[in-house]
Design a protein around this motif. Structure first.
Motif, short mmCIF file in Angstrom:
data_model
loop_
_atom_site.label_atom_id
_atom_site.label_comp_id
_atom_site.label_asym_id
_atom_site.label_seq_id
_atom_site.Cartn_x
_atom_site.Cartn_y
_atom_site.Cartn_z
N PHE A 169 1.99 8.88 -12.93
CA PHE A 169 2.34 7.76 -12.04
C PHE A 169 1.58 6.49 -12.47
CE2 PHE A 169 1.39 5.09 -8.41
CZ PHE A 169 2.59 5.00 -7.72
N ILE A 170 0.28 6.63 -12.70
CA ILE A 170 -0.53 5.46 -13.04
C ILE A 170 -0.11 4.90 -14.40
CG2 ILE A 170 -2.87 4.67 -13.57
CD1 ILE A 170 -3.85 6.63 -11.42
N ARG A 171 0.19 5.80 -15.33
CA ARG A 171 0.65 5.34 -16.65
C ARG A 171 1.94 4.52 -16.48
NH1 ARG A 171 4.12 5.74 -19.75
NH2 ARG A 171 5.27 7.33 -18.61
N GLN B 79 7.20 7.46 -6.46
CA GLN B 79 7.73 7.21 -7.81
C GLN B 79 7.27 5.84 -8.25
OE1 GLN B 79 9.31 9.68 -9.17
NE2 GLN B 79 9.37 10.83 -7.25
N ALA B 80 6.71 5.79 -9.47
CA ALA B 80 6.19 4.51 -9.97
C ALA B 80 7.30 3.46 -10.03
CB ALA B 80 5.57 4.70 -11.35
N GLU B 81 8.52 3.89 -10.35
CA GLU B 81 9.59 2.91 -10.51
C GLU B 81 9.90 2.21 -9.18
OE1 GLU B 81 13.26 4.49 -11.96
OE2 GLU B 81 14.13 2.47 -12.19
N SER B 82 10.10 2.99 -8.12
CA SER B 82 10.44 2.34 -6.86
C SER B 82 9.25 1.56 -6.29
CB SER B 82 10.98 3.35 -5.83
OG SER B 82 10.22 4.51 -5.80
N PHE B 83 8.04 2.12 -6.50
CA PHE B 83 6.85 1.40 -5.99
C PHE B 83 6.72 0.05 -6.73
CE2 PHE B 83 2.05 1.31 -5.27
CZ PHE B 83 2.16 1.00 -3.93
N SER B 84 6.92 0.07 -8.04
CA SER B 84 6.85 -1.18 -8.82
C SER B 84 7.90 -2.18 -8.35
CB SER B 84 7.13 -0.92 -10.30
OG SER B 84 6.04 -0.30 -10.88
N GLN B 85 9.09 -1.69 -8.04
CA GLN B 85 10.14 -2.61 -7.59
C GLN B 85 9.76 -3.27 -6.27
OE1 GLN B 85 13.42 0.12 -7.76
NE2 GLN B 85 14.01 -0.50 -9.83
N ILE B 86 9.09 -2.53 -5.40
CA ILE B 86 8.65 -3.11 -4.12
C ILE B 86 7.57 -4.17 -4.39
CG2 ILE B 86 7.47 -2.57 -1.93
CD1 ILE B 86 8.95 0.21 -2.10
N ILE B 87 6.68 -3.86 -5.33
CA ILE B 87 5.63 -4.84 -5.69
C ILE B 87 6.28 -6.11 -6.25
CG2 ILE B 87 3.70 -5.26 -7.28
CD1 ILE B 87 3.21 -2.12 -7.08
N ALA C 86 0.84 -1.20 0.00
CA ALA C 86 0.00 0.00 0.00
C ALA C 86 0.88 1.25 0.00
CB ALA C 86 -0.90 -0.01 1.24
N GLY C 87 0.55 2.17 -0.87
CA GLY C 87 1.33 3.41 -0.98
C GLY C 87 0.59 4.57 -0.33
N ASN C 88 1.23 5.17 0.66
CA ASN C 88 0.66 6.34 1.35
C ASN C 88 1.36 7.59 0.82
OD1 ASN C 88 -0.17 8.32 3.12
ND2 ASN C 88 0.98 7.52 4.88
N TRP C 89 0.62 8.35 0.01
CA TRP C 89 1.23 9.54 -0.60
C TRP C 89 1.30 10.73 0.35
CZ3 TRP C 89 -0.42 10.32 -6.44
CH2 TRP C 89 0.23 9.35 -7.21
N LYS C 90 0.65 10.61 1.50
CA LYS C 90 0.62 11.74 2.45
C LYS C 90 0.14 12.99 1.71
CE LYS C 90 4.34 9.47 4.91
NZ LYS C 90 5.30 9.57 5.98
N MET C 91 0.68 14.17 2.04
CA MET C 91 0.20 15.40 1.39
C MET C 91 1.06 15.70 0.16
SD MET C 91 -0.87 18.98 3.21
CE MET C 91 0.74 19.75 3.20
N ASN C 92 1.02 14.76 -0.78
CA ASN C 92 1.80 14.90 -2.02
C ASN C 92 0.94 14.49 -3.19
OD1 ASN C 92 4.66 15.41 -0.99
ND2 ASN C 92 4.13 13.54 0.12
N GLY C 93 1.12 15.17 -4.31
CA GLY C 93 0.50 14.73 -5.55
C GLY C 93 -0.61 15.63 -6.04
N VAL C 94 -0.49 16.04 -7.30
CA VAL C 94 -1.60 16.72 -7.99
C VAL C 94 -1.97 15.84 -9.18
CG1 VAL C 94 -0.95 19.05 -7.24
CG2 VAL C 94 0.02 18.11 -9.36
N LEU C 95 -3.07 16.19 -9.83
CA LEU C 95 -3.65 15.29 -10.83
C LEU C 95 -2.68 14.92 -11.94
CD1 LEU C 95 -6.14 13.72 -11.62
CD2 LEU C 95 -7.07 15.78 -12.68
N SER C 96 -1.94 15.89 -12.45
CA SER C 96 -1.03 15.59 -13.57
C SER C 96 0.03 14.58 -13.13
CB SER C 96 -0.37 16.87 -14.09
OG SER C 96 0.27 17.53 -13.01
N GLU C 97 0.54 14.72 -11.92
CA GLU C 97 1.55 13.77 -11.43
C GLU C 97 0.94 12.38 -11.23
OE1 GLU C 97 4.29 16.79 -8.70
OE2 GLU C 97 2.37 16.09 -7.94
N ALA C 98 -0.29 12.38 -10.73
CA ALA C 98 -0.95 11.09 -10.46
C ALA C 98 -1.22 10.34 -11.77
CB ALA C 98 -2.25 11.33 -9.70
N ARG C 99 -1.63 11.07 -12.80
CA ARG C 99 -1.88 10.42 -14.10
C ARG C 99 -0.60 9.80 -14.65
NH1 ARG C 99 -5.62 15.04 -16.23
NH2 ARG C 99 -7.66 14.18 -15.74
#
Ligand code: PEP
Length: 250
Positions: free
Chosen positions: A25-27, A233-241, A10-23
């Protein structure tokens, strides 16, 4: 592992991230889809829940919130109810995070109300518990955890609970407990929850990253991870997955 067969990352973004960054990230996350036997969840800020819900669910990623208020609706300016989180597509809600305990002054009483409200509306709480460094050094870790787990007294044993064991001194510091400390503490928490007959799993949280994930997730009693900084970061999160996937295969 507990009664649950799959690791939860589970990724806890805390008070980080706006829509463009989130899109973006998901891509990027979609380039390395999570294996069947790893459950992935993302807890972005409230403002991103609705916009991300469909995009995440089509990619098999579950949605969670970082907090909730316990009243169903009404004159509680600035608060979000469990029903609103369900409406936004959330399955999970983080409760009792040390930042809410230490910065916002949340106490057990409030956390207990939130737990009940979350369960009653069909959300699955991820209850964070963890000791400060002084507690660890003075041998008080288990006493602190016991006190934090007292919010479960009188709760319905049937309601599924995810605990995130997050030593406060390991959050955002790059420091992690020793493998013995993680193993012993997870064993202690599992025993406590088993004693009250609660269906549960126990995640580890605190400076989990791509380099240490496999070692931490491979420890007995570790059913997944709650990841802060490295989930941005999608890269580090993916590596943890992927690390969870390889542990699940072993
Ligand atoms: C957290 O705050 O839940 C957390 C685990 O943070 P980090 O991974 O950045 O230590």
């Amino acid at each position: 592992m507990s009664t649950h067969q799959r690791y939860l990352i589970a990724g806890n973004w805390k008070m980080n991230g706006v829509l463009s960054e989130a899109r973006e990230f998901i891509r990027a996350l979609a380039e390395n889809p999570a294996p069947e036997h790893v459950e992935v969840a993302l807890m972005p800020p409230f403002t991103l829940l609705h916009p991300l819900a469909d995009k995440l669910s089509t990619r098999g990623v579950r949605l969670g919130a970082q907090n909730v208020y316990y009243e169903p609706k009404g004159a509680f300016t600035g608060s979000i109810s469990p029903l609103m989180l369900r409406d936004a597509g959330c399955r999970y809600v983080i409760l009792g995070h040390s930042e809410r305990r230490d910065i916002m002054g949340e106490k057990n009483d409030t956390i207990r109300h939130k737990l009940d409200a979350a369960w009653n509306s069909g959300l699955e709480p991820i209850l964070c518990i963890g000791e400060h460094l002084d507690d660890r050094k003075s041998g008080n870790t288990n006493a602190v955890l016991t006190e934090q787990l007292s919010v479960l007294e009188g709760s319905d044993a049937e309601k599924m609970l995810t605990i995130a064991y997050e030593p406060v001194w390991a959050i955002g510091t790059g420091v992690t407990p020793t493998t013995d400390e993680v193993r012993d503490t997870h064993t202690f928490i599992h025993q406590k929850l088993t004693d009250i007959g609660k269906d549960h799993r126990v995640l580890y949280g605190g400076s989990v990253n791509a380099a240490n994930a496999a070692e931490l997730l491979g420890l007995p009693g570790v059913d997944g991870a709650l990841v802060g900084g490295a989930s941005l970061q999608a890269e580090s999160f993916s590596q943890i997955i992927q690390a969870a996937a390889s542990c699940a295969n072993n």
